[in-house]
Design an enzyme around this catalytic site. Structure first.
Site, PDB file in Angstrom:
ATOM      1  N   ARG A   1       1.348   1.409   4.417  1.00  0.00           N
ATOM      2  CA  ARG A   1       0.672   0.108   4.476  1.00  0.00           C
ATOM      3  C   ARG A   1       1.443  -0.871   5.360  1.00  0.00           C
ATOM      4  NH1 ARG A   1      -3.559   2.451   2.881  1.00  0.00           N
ATOM      5  NH2 ARG A   1      -3.967   2.610   0.678  1.00  0.00           N
TER       6      ARG A   1
ATOM      7  N   LYS B   1      -3.494  -3.128   0.309  1.00  0.00           N
ATOM      8  CA  LYS B   1      -4.422  -2.414  -0.571  1.00  0.00           C
ATOM      9  C   LYS B   1      -3.664  -1.830  -1.768  1.00  0.00           C
ATOM     10  CE  LYS B   1      -7.639   1.452  -0.551  1.00  0.00           C
ATOM     11  NZ  LYS B   1      -8.177   2.555   0.229  1.00  0.00           N
TER      12      LYS B   1
END
Length: 121
Positions: free
Chosen positions: A59, A104
């Site tokens: 990420r 996320k």
């Protein structure tokens, strides 16, 4: 076509640069923490890393910017206290001035940019 590469620190082999290679632009994300590792597969075994730290590093890379290194908050603290180098780091801010980035599965997290490095005096 995009590609993602995961790097494991401490690997002993060094690859020399290729002659006449095109310039490559990268995004980089670094997260520090525990992982589980092992060899997966029988026909074509490969060394794999698993865990939240691996996902978080992914990420960090996917939300990073071209030719910049985005790091997690834990990595920031580890680098801030590095004994032999002084890292220049700045907090990531959004266009509205808010700190951190949406990740996320984690929500808004504090992240930092590595802006440079010099040897500690």
């Amino acid at each position: 076509i995009g590609g993602t590469y995961m790097v494991l620190g401490g690997a002993p082999n060094v690859c020399p640069p290729a002659e006449g290679a095109e310039k490559v632009y990268i995004r980089c994300g670094i997260a520090s923490g525990p992982v589980v590792a092992g060899v997966v597969g029988r026909a074509m075994p490969r060394y794999c890393l698993f865990g939240d730290t691996v996902n978080f590093a992914s990420r960090m890379e996917s939300t990073s910017k071209r030719m910049q290194i985005q790091i997690s908050e834990l990595t920031y603290y580890l680098l801030r206290n590095a004994p032999n180098h002084k890292f220049k780091m700045g907090m990531r801010r959004g266009p509205d001035g808010s700190a951190g980035v949406e990740v996320k599965g984690k929500g808004r997290v504090m992240t930092y940019w590595i802006d440079g490095i010099e040897e500690a005096t």
